[in-house]
Design a protein around this motif. Sequence first.
Motif, PDB file in Angstrom:
ATOM      1  N   ILE A  98       0.931  -1.361  -0.466  1.00 60.82           N
ATOM      2  CA  ILE A  98       0.216   0.086   0.070  1.00 60.82           C
ATOM      3  C   ILE A  98       1.008   1.323   0.306  1.00 60.82           C
ATOM      4  N   PHE A  99       1.663   1.596   0.766  1.00 58.89           N
ATOM      5  CA  PHE A  99       2.783   2.023   0.439  1.00 58.89           C
ATOM      6  C   PHE A  99       4.541   2.101   0.555  1.00 58.89           C
ATOM      7  N   PRO A 100       4.513   1.601  -0.968  1.00 62.11           N
ATOM      8  CA  PRO A 100       6.170   1.150  -1.176  1.00 62.11           C
ATOM      9  C   PRO A 100       6.995   2.296  -0.273  1.00 62.11           C
ATOM     10  N   SER A 101       6.699   2.841  -0.323  1.00 63.29           N
ATOM     11  CA  SER A 101       8.405   3.908  -0.114  1.00 63.29           C
ATOM     12  C   SER A 101       7.952   4.411   1.202  1.00 63.29           C
ATOM     13  N   ILE A 102       7.787   3.061   2.047  1.00 63.32           N
ATOM     14  CA  ILE A 102       7.672   3.676   3.764  1.00 63.32           C
ATOM     15  C   ILE A 102       8.561   3.158   4.017  1.00 63.32           C
ATOM     16  N   THR A 103       9.577   3.930   5.031  1.00 61.39           N
ATOM     17  CA  THR A 103      10.880   3.328   5.474  1.00 61.39           C
ATOM     18  C   THR A 103      10.557   2.403   6.332  1.00 61.39           C
ATOM     19  N   ASN A 104      12.185   1.687   6.451  1.00 65.27           N
ATOM     20  CA  ASN A 104      12.161   0.495   7.507  1.00 65.27           C
ATOM     21  C   ASN A 104      11.395   1.375   9.500  1.00 65.27           C
ATOM     22  N   ALA A 105      12.155   2.280   9.494  1.00 60.37           N
ATOM     23  CA  ALA A 105      11.492   3.051  11.097  1.00 60.37           C
ATOM     24  C   ALA A 105       9.951   2.823  10.901  1.00 60.37           C
ATOM     25  N   ARG A 106       9.660   3.241  10.065  1.00 67.41           N
ATOM     26  CA  ARG A 106       7.919   3.915  10.011  1.00 67.41           C
ATOM     27  C   ARG A 106       7.190   2.036   9.896  1.00 67.41           C
ATOM     28  N   LEU A 107       8.449   0.976   9.462  1.00 74.30           N
ATOM     29  CA  LEU A 107       7.149  -0.020   9.353  1.00 74.30           C
ATOM     30  C   LEU A 107       7.194  -0.639  10.585  1.00 74.30           C
ATOM     31  N   PHE A 108       8.459  -0.189  11.718  1.00 75.70           N
ATOM     32  CA  PHE A 108       8.971  -1.055  12.599  1.00 75.70           C
ATOM     33  C   PHE A 108       7.705  -0.025  13.748  1.00 75.70           C
ATOM     34  N   LEU A 109       7.543   1.095  14.023  1.00 72.82           N
ATOM     35  CA  LEU A 109       6.682   1.549  14.406  1.00 72.82           C
ATOM     36  C   LEU A 109       4.506   0.802  13.924  1.00 72.82           C
ATOM     37  N   VAL A 110       3.950   0.604  12.540  1.00 69.83           N
ATOM     38  CA  VAL A 110       3.195  -0.122  12.349  1.00 69.83           C
ATOM     39  C   VAL A 110       3.211  -1.049  12.581  1.00 69.83           C
ATOM     40  N   SER A 111       4.475  -1.741  12.892  1.00 70.16           N
ATOM     41  CA  SER A 111       4.184  -3.518  13.301  1.00 70.16           C
ATOM     42  C   SER A 111       4.016  -3.518  14.884  1.00 70.16           C
TER      43      SER A 111
END
Length: 457
Positions: A98-111
């Motif tokens: 859905i968000f191809p440009s999401i950073t690893n830091a933000r993906l960590f928070l979403v997790s």
Amino acid sequence: MPKKSKQNNSKARDFPQHFVFLIIILLFLATNITFAFHLQREIVPDEHAHIRLTEAFDTTHGIPGETEEILMGGNVIEGNPFLYYWILARFRNFVKWIFPSITNARLFLVSRAFNSFLSAGTLFVIYLLARAVIKKPWLTLLPSFIMANLQTFFMVSAGINYDNLNNLLCAIAIYLIIKIVKQDQQTFWLNSFGLAIVLGLAGLTKKTSLPLIVIIFFIWLFYVIKNKPANVRLNFISIFLIILAVLSVGANIYMYGRNLLVYKTLVPHCFSVKEESFCVNSNYYVRWLEAGQLEKLSYAEVKEQGLPGLLDYFVNHWMKVMLSRNIGAFGHKVWENPLIESYQLALILIAMMGLSQIRKPKMTVLCLLIIALVYTVFLYLYNYNEQLFYAFAGFGIQGRYIYPVIPAFLVIITRIVEELRPKFMFYFTQAAVVIITILGGPVQFLYYYKDYFYTWF
């Protein structure tokens, strides 16, 4: 028509409790996700290991191979429960799609936020469980309210940890077995198939759910032998649930059965699946070299060296540690709750009240007692056995390990409060429990922020 009217009246009466519970859930999610977004990495227990494993599952829709980084962390993929990592990885894949440009830091928070929702689900199931056992409508809110305010539960919920999925599955399993023993013959088989699915998924999530699976299976078997339910009626829903149940249970039989045949243990360790050179630097092996025993202490050696025996260790150490590591925040940083003595006094008084009211319990309460106490005995014996390898250094005793049956304990506590007489004692105890729960809960993260918790964020 009268029956429908009665149902509508019941829904109207329950609305205030449902509304308050919704507020509890929303407050939990808002505060827990905020906490998750600001909490430093790797304070939550074993979060570093869980994120490494999840990232390995990110790369494949199946089961990834071992990596040196994972093995160095003391973890093994081969033959180990994997469901949490697989589900979280699929969620992360979806977010990245859905968000191809999401950073690893933000993906960590979403997790982390994903885990908060898993724990909110656990609170919802505990509420359903309480409604199945507790008669007084407002008291049905108490178990979920207490659970939401346990500091270690709150902290683990804000991190990436497989306990969050396992807690949810175990709570659902306890709820379903209670629904079954309430003797609703019409839904017996549907609940039974659902129970098999959930227990199977729990077994694929964490090995510590296995004792609960055994306990609940024997309760279910006793019920079947005693009540002889009618044969299942086959339809689309029942056939679908049967297929899912067979797959769920079959996956457990395959994984754990294969481990027993190939590795001679339920869950293989690093030395079972890789060469020694890969494993000698793993965290758990290094810890054993530093603090462990070359040979497990025998009970005779325990006595000779003046180390605590089974009963002594349980009463004077294990119970206190389990309580402090639930009402306090216990991870890679530790907070000892200053109200621990208030909790101890409250639990002792509630236990004494329960003993003073002893009479033949209802089947639902008896099942909760069996589940809670037998699982606690399993866990204690496992912990005590671990101490024999480490000369009672205290490794492996975690408050969160009791979470699979905490819903049962909390409903039992609430049931005791519900039976208190006279009314003054009932209202006083209820108020005291709520006040201690609030003052000893996550609110302490704010109150003691400047004195202690500023280093956590």
